[in-house]
Design a protein around this motif. Sequence first.
Motif, PDB file in Angstrom:
ATOM      1  N   LEU A 162       0.814  -1.219   0.000  1.00 28.18           N
ATOM      2  CA  LEU A 162       0.000   0.000   0.000  1.00 28.18           C
ATOM      3  C   LEU A 162       0.845   1.264   0.000  1.00 28.18           C
ATOM      4  O   LEU A 162       0.292   2.368   0.000  1.00 28.18           O
ATOM      5  CB  LEU A 162      -0.928   0.002   1.220  1.00 28.18           C
ATOM      6  CG  LEU A 162      -1.976  -1.115   1.266  1.00 28.18           C
ATOM      7  CD1 LEU A 162      -2.809  -0.989   2.525  1.00 28.18           C
ATOM      8  CD2 LEU A 162      -2.874  -1.071   0.046  1.00 28.18           C
ATOM      9  N   ARG A 163       2.178   1.119   0.018  1.00 29.69           N
ATOM     10  CA  ARG A 163       3.041   2.303   0.038  1.00 29.69           C
ATOM     11  C   ARG A 163       2.841   3.203  -1.183  1.00 29.69           C
ATOM     12  O   ARG A 163       2.876   4.431  -1.045  1.00 29.69           O
ATOM     13  CB  ARG A 163       4.499   1.868   0.159  1.00 29.69           C
ATOM     14  CG  ARG A 163       5.459   3.025   0.435  1.00 29.69           C
ATOM     15  CD  ARG A 163       6.844   2.504   0.692  1.00 29.69           C
ATOM     16  NE  ARG A 163       6.867   1.660   1.888  1.00 29.69           N
ATOM     17  CZ  ARG A 163       7.933   0.972   2.264  1.00 29.69           C
ATOM     18  NH1 ARG A 163       9.041   1.014   1.541  1.00 29.69           N
ATOM     19  NH2 ARG A 163       7.880   0.247   3.370  1.00 29.69           N
ATOM     20  N   PRO A 164       2.622   2.664  -2.408  1.00 29.40           N
ATOM     21  CA  PRO A 164       2.355   3.562  -3.542  1.00 29.40           C
ATOM     22  C   PRO A 164       1.139   4.452  -3.337  1.00 29.40           C
ATOM     23  O   PRO A 164       1.140   5.624  -3.733  1.00 29.40           O
ATOM     24  CB  PRO A 164       2.157   2.599  -4.713  1.00 29.40           C
ATOM     25  CG  PRO A 164       2.930   1.381  -4.336  1.00 29.40           C
ATOM     26  CD  PRO A 164       2.781   1.272  -2.847  1.00 29.40           C
ATOM     27  N   ALA A 185       1.889   7.418 -13.493  1.00 32.09           N
ATOM     28  CA  ALA A 185       1.345   6.061 -13.414  1.00 32.09           C
ATOM     29  C   ALA A 185       2.370   5.006 -13.809  1.00 32.09           C
ATOM     30  O   ALA A 185       2.110   3.812 -13.653  1.00 32.09           O
ATOM     31  CB  ALA A 185       0.106   5.928 -14.304  1.00 32.09           C
ATOM     32  N   GLY A 186       3.536   5.419 -14.302  1.00 29.87           N
ATOM     33  CA  GLY A 186       4.500   4.461 -14.823  1.00 29.87           C
ATOM     34  C   GLY A 186       5.040   3.517 -13.774  1.00 29.87           C
ATOM     35  O   GLY A 186       5.174   2.307 -14.010  1.00 29.87           O
ATOM     36  N   SER A 190      -0.271  -1.987 -11.315  1.00 31.00           N
ATOM     37  CA  SER A 190      -1.329  -1.949 -12.330  1.00 31.00           C
ATOM     38  C   SER A 190      -2.713  -1.791 -11.704  1.00 31.00           C
ATOM     39  O   SER A 190      -3.624  -1.244 -12.339  1.00 31.00           O
ATOM     40  CB  SER A 190      -1.277  -3.226 -13.173  1.00 31.00           C
ATOM     41  OG  SER A 190      -1.421  -4.383 -12.344  1.00 31.00           O
ATOM     42  N   GLU A 191      -2.896  -2.272 -10.453  1.00 35.54           N
ATOM     43  CA  GLU A 191      -4.210  -2.134  -9.811  1.00 35.54           C
ATOM     44  C   GLU A 191      -4.571  -0.677  -9.558  1.00 35.54           C
ATOM     45  O   GLU A 191      -5.750  -0.338  -9.439  1.00 35.54           O
ATOM     46  CB  GLU A 191      -4.233  -2.894  -8.484  1.00 35.54           C
ATOM     47  CG  GLU A 191      -4.200  -4.409  -8.615  1.00 35.54           C
ATOM     48  CD  GLU A 191      -2.800  -4.940  -8.861  1.00 35.54           C
ATOM     49  OE1 GLU A 191      -2.662  -6.147  -9.079  1.00 35.54           O
ATOM     50  OE2 GLU A 191      -1.845  -4.133  -8.841  1.00 35.54           O
ATOM     51  N   LEU A 192      -3.566   0.199  -9.451  1.00 37.82           N
ATOM     52  CA  LEU A 192      -3.825   1.618  -9.198  1.00 37.82           C
ATOM     53  C   LEU A 192      -4.028   2.427 -10.469  1.00 37.82           C
ATOM     54  O   LEU A 192      -4.414   3.588 -10.387  1.00 37.82           O
ATOM     55  CB  LEU A 192      -2.672   2.223  -8.389  1.00 37.82           C
ATOM     56  CG  LEU A 192      -2.498   1.749  -6.950  1.00 37.82           C
ATOM     57  CD1 LEU A 192      -1.315   2.444  -6.307  1.00 37.82           C
ATOM     58  CD2 LEU A 192      -3.761   2.020  -6.135  1.00 37.82           C
ATOM     59  N   HIS A 193      -3.747   1.840 -11.623  1.00 34.55           N
ATOM     60  CA  HIS A 193      -3.846   2.602 -12.866  1.00 34.55           C
ATOM     61  C   HIS A 193      -5.252   3.157 -13.124  1.00 34.55           C
ATOM     62  O   HIS A 193      -5.386   4.322 -13.515  1.00 34.55           O
ATOM     63  CB  HIS A 193      -3.385   1.740 -14.043  1.00 34.55           C
ATOM     64  CG  HIS A 193      -1.894   1.542 -14.069  1.00 34.55           C
ATOM     65  ND1 HIS A 193      -1.238   0.799 -15.024  1.00 34.55           N
ATOM     66  CD2 HIS A 193      -0.916   2.008 -13.237  1.00 34.55           C
ATOM     67  CE1 HIS A 193       0.066   0.802 -14.789  1.00 34.55           C
ATOM     68  NE2 HIS A 193       0.278   1.520 -13.701  1.00 34.55           N
ATOM     69  N   PRO A 194      -6.337   2.377 -12.932  1.00 29.66           N
ATOM     70  CA  PRO A 194      -7.672   2.978 -13.128  1.00 29.66           C
ATOM     71  C   PRO A 194      -7.931   4.143 -12.173  1.00 29.66           C
ATOM     72  O   PRO A 194      -8.510   5.162 -12.577  1.00 29.66           O
ATOM     73  CB  PRO A 194      -8.634   1.809 -12.858  1.00 29.66           C
ATOM     74  CG  PRO A 194      -7.820   0.584 -13.085  1.00 29.66           C
ATOM     75  CD  PRO A 194      -6.431   0.927 -12.652  1.00 29.66           C
ATOM     76  N   PHE A 195      -7.498   3.999 -10.912  1.00 29.66           N
ATOM     77  CA  PHE A 195      -7.685   5.082  -9.945  1.00 29.66           C
ATOM     78  C   PHE A 195      -6.895   6.318 -10.354  1.00 29.66           C
ATOM     79  O   PHE A 195      -7.405   7.448 -10.313  1.00 29.66           O
ATOM     80  CB  PHE A 195      -7.244   4.589  -8.562  1.00 29.66           C
ATOM     81  CG  PHE A 195      -7.210   5.655  -7.507  1.00 29.66           C
ATOM     82  CD1 PHE A 195      -8.377   6.134  -6.945  1.00 29.66           C
ATOM     83  CD2 PHE A 195      -6.000   6.188  -7.080  1.00 29.66           C
ATOM     84  CE1 PHE A 195      -8.340   7.122  -5.977  1.00 29.66           C
ATOM     85  CE2 PHE A 195      -5.952   7.171  -6.116  1.00 29.66           C
ATOM     86  CZ  PHE A 195      -7.129   7.643  -5.561  1.00 29.66           C
TER      87      PHE A 195
END
Length: 436
Positions: A162-164, A185-186, A190-195
């Motif tokens: 969860l640090r990202p 986003a780079g 990948s789970e955070l990309h939609p957010f």
Amino acid sequence: MIKSLRGRLFAGLTAIILLTGLIGGLFAHHWAFNEAIEMQDSVLIQIASLVQAGSLTGGRELHGVDEDAEVWLIDQAATPQASGDEARLWSVKDGLALATRKGQPIRVLLRTRPDGTRFAVAQRTSVRDEIASDMAFRTVLPIAALIPCLLLVTAIVVARSLRPMVRLADDLDGRRADDMTLLPAGQMPSELHPFIASINGLLQRVGLLMDQQRRFVADAAHELRTPITALSLQAENLDAVDLPANARGRVVALRQGIGRTRHLLDQLLALARQDAGQDDTRAMPVVKLDDVAKEVVADLLPEATGRGVDLGFARLEPALVRGEAVILAAVVRNLLDNALRFTPQGGRIDTCVYRDGDAALLQIEDSGPGVASAELGRIFDPFFRGQRPAGDGAGLGLSIVKRIVDRLEGTIEAVNLAEGGRSGLRVLVKLPGADA
């Protein structure tokens, strides 16, 4: 109910680890216990084989067969007049069985020799159970020791995973209100990309709305300056006309209204310029804040004297900052204008400029009524004038000051004076200091 995502993940994984460890420990304990019992049965069978082959003779106890075990070798020929428990023992068929000897439960293996005589190899059940329980406990002990290690590893993995998200939140919290730079986003999972894509879309829309608002304010203020200037010239031309006294009073009121409108337009243009300014503070020139303050105080001194207000410096020391002299003068002027507007006749305004560590401070205190506590947090909002407005201000001066200070990476705070029976407002501006 746990609202934290980190707490939910840790609680869920903890429950899974504990439940799995408990079930696995129970199965391991049961398996190890049965294995230990079977191993001790094997010992009885091996001893019986030795007796059957004639390597051991009956009628004695065998010690040292196991570290904590005691095994008895009982020969029927040595006890021909068996009665009670031993009589029941010899009535059991050959093989492993549970019996009682001298009032104690035993595990016994009976065998018959070729000559028809019988013998039994027996072990107390309590000793067997103690050995089996000890072996089962030693089997489960590593599992019990592993569970805290798994919980620690789980906490570390959850925190690192969860640090990202924490970095994204810190990035957004540390930004200026007008910073609409897209989130990267780079390097994110990948789970955070939609957010991140949704947040970036929102930032783009908000940035577009802010740009439209700035352009509208700037364009409207700029377009209105031409007709206001024309009206001002026409009002000045009326000075040369011979007018009745009542008409001349109306002309004076007209000129005052035009002046207030021009001042409002100038403030709006200044606000729009500050909103549009994105210059790097490190590239700005070094300016003497004390010299800027002296010039502004000198300009406003006649007005303060005319109002019967004592305007001056309580502390003046060299202080260098990075910025433009024009915008720094706007900060000092707007703060002093606000103080003059609320300071009654016979009051005083103290200005301080000094260096404190790595920061340059500008402090202005007045002897006015101060600001209501409920309104103190809103005085830097655009067009906010409070419940006790004074003069012809539009409520933009302090808002412009706040925008300039934020742009210069400084801070500003306002507090009511309450010590020594005094009243008034103290405004403290803290800017990053610069070296010569």
